[in-house]
Design a protein around this motif. Structure first.
Motif, short mmCIF file in Angstrom:
data_model
loop_
_atom_site.label_atom_id
_atom_site.label_comp_id
_atom_site.label_asym_id
_atom_site.label_seq_id
_atom_site.Cartn_x
_atom_site.Cartn_y
_atom_site.Cartn_z
N ALA A 1 0.84 -1.20 0.00
CA ALA A 1 0.00 0.00 0.00
C ALA A 1 0.87 1.25 0.00
O ALA A 1 0.59 2.22 -0.71
N SER B 1 -5.49 0.70 -1.21
CA SER B 1 -4.78 1.94 -1.53
C SER B 1 -5.51 2.74 -2.60
O SER B 1 -5.71 3.95 -2.46
N ARG C 1 0.77 3.81 -3.11
CA ARG C 1 -0.11 4.94 -2.81
C ARG C 1 0.39 6.29 -3.35
O ARG C 1 -0.41 7.09 -3.87
N ASP D 1 -0.72 3.79 6.61
CA ASP D 1 -0.37 2.41 6.25
C ASP D 1 0.95 1.97 6.88
O ASP D 1 1.07 0.84 7.36
#
Length: 401
Positions: free
Chosen positions: A66, A121, A70, A344
């Motif tokens: 993620a 994400s 992201r 995250d």
């Protein structure tokens, strides 16, 4: 007096719109899918022959992918993409739990968990950005607090739903329902008509994928999320081992408190700044963890859940508002993605570190050690983040001078 009050009400910027309600419902689907899988995944790993340490590695792997992807999603969003990004995310969030059913093998479960992380994400970066697009600026923190109610409702519904489906019907039904919830999110999103965002194309480089203005709030949240990563991954198993009420009850109490905070205190950030929540929420989570570490009993278990609900319910929307509220159409995606990267990283490291600590030192030591993240989070905010130009508290103090 009545006429004046009526005039004031009529000039109040409109907060609730059709698109805001719909994107909140889409976000509810995203987090219900995510959390019902999250709260049961350690049991799934255990059923495949894995340990708490392996479950912690899965949490870290979920967050690792993620974090990697992201920032690029944020850059894509800053180039005006909204709909395609969310469709990709929801499709992946449906395919991953379906994969858990089809291929119940430990090594592949870790890979599928990473795919699930990619889907999350895409999904929550986009829902947060669309919400940022449609919320009026004078009531921005209040609106983001209401947007965050989806997380609160999912946190209340999803763990109990996931554990109930797992215990009564097995993992196939559990993950089948999770996949269907992602499909429901897709259907709801098809009715969203968010404002069209026309922005100049941005080149892909470090300055466009990492939003520097959002870093103070992001780092403060990152460190706090160590606690939440440990809590969401392991409190249910801890409760079972200690003979405490079920983890689903803990999540239900925590989420009820979280929802209450966001409904009643949502306006405080706009009115008083984020400092109140940073200090009180970190203190609440610190006490919640120390109760689990040193005084495990039914009353303290419930009190810990209430404190944890207040902590996350107040801190997450206030810091996300701080990270995003000064951004423009051209930077809103990267601001949201940068903040959620911190979310995250903290969550993944918290779950991974907690799993290793449990295996080597036991649950009590893990709760006590991870609680220190609250102290560090406050220190980061006090010495750095509160002085940044994105701080609501700083701006309000300057206005009063």
């Amino acid at each position: 007096m009545q006429k004046s009050a009526s005039a004031t009400a009529s000039t109040q910027p409109k907060l609730w719109t059709r698109d805001l309600v719909l994107i909140i419902l889409v976000n509810l689907c995203v987090f219900t899918n995510h959390i019902m899988s999250l709260s049961t995944f350690p049991y799934f790993i255990e059923s495949l022959g894995g340990t708490e340490a392996i479950a912690g590695i899965c949490a870290a792997a979920f967050s690792f992918v993620a974090v990697i992807i992201r920032p690029f999603i944020g850059w894509w969003l800053d180039n005006g993409v909204r709909r395609v990004a969310l469709v990709i995310g929801l499709v992946l969030m449906g395919l991953a739990p379906a994969g858990y059913i089809v291929v119940p093998v430990l090594s592949l479960a870790i890979v599928l968990r990473m795919i699930h992380g990619v889907g999350l994400s895409f999904s929550n970066s986009t829902t947060a950005t669309v919400a940022s697009d449609v919320i009026c600026r004078p009531r921005f923190a209040e609106g983001m607090g209401y947007f965050g109610m989806a997380t609160a409702l999912a946190s209340a519904i999803a763990p109990a739903l996931g554990l109930t489906l797992m215990e009564n019907f097995g993992f196939q039904v559990l993950y089948g329902v999770a996949a269907l919830i992602a499909v429901a999110g897709l259907i709801l999103f098809s009715f969203v008509h968010a404002p069209r965002v026309d922005v100049p194309h941005k080149k892909l480089d470090l300055r466009t994928i990492i939003n520097r203005d959002s870093l103070p709030a992001t780092v403060t949240m990152l460190v706090f999320m160590f606690t939440f990563g440990a809590l969401e991954n392991f409190v249910a198993i801890y409760a079972t081992n200690e003979g405490l009420p079920s983890g689903s009850i803990y999540f239900l109490i925590m989420s009820a408190m979280l929802l209450l905070v966001r409904v009643t205190l949502g306006k405080l950030v706009d009115q008083r700044g984020e400092a109140f929540f940073v200090y009180t929420c970190n203190a609440a989570m610190l006490v919640a963890f120390l109760l689990l570490a040193f005084a495990p009993s039914t009353p303290t278990f419930f009190l810990s859940a209430m404190l944890a609900g207040y902590a996350f319910g107040g801190l997450e929307p206030s810091l996300q508002s701080m990270a995003v509220h000064t951004s423009t159409d051209e930077t809103r995606g990267s601001a949201n993605s940068t903040f959620l990267c911190g979310y995250d990283i903290g969550y993944g490291l918290g779950g991974g570190v907690a799993g290793v600590l449990i295996t080597s030192m036991g649950y009590s030591a893990m709760w006590a050690i991870v609680s220190l993240a609250c102290v560090v989070s406050v220190a980061i905010y006090f010495f750095w983040a509160r002085h940044s130009d994105t701080s609501f508290s700083k701006r309000l103090a300057q206005k009063r001078q």
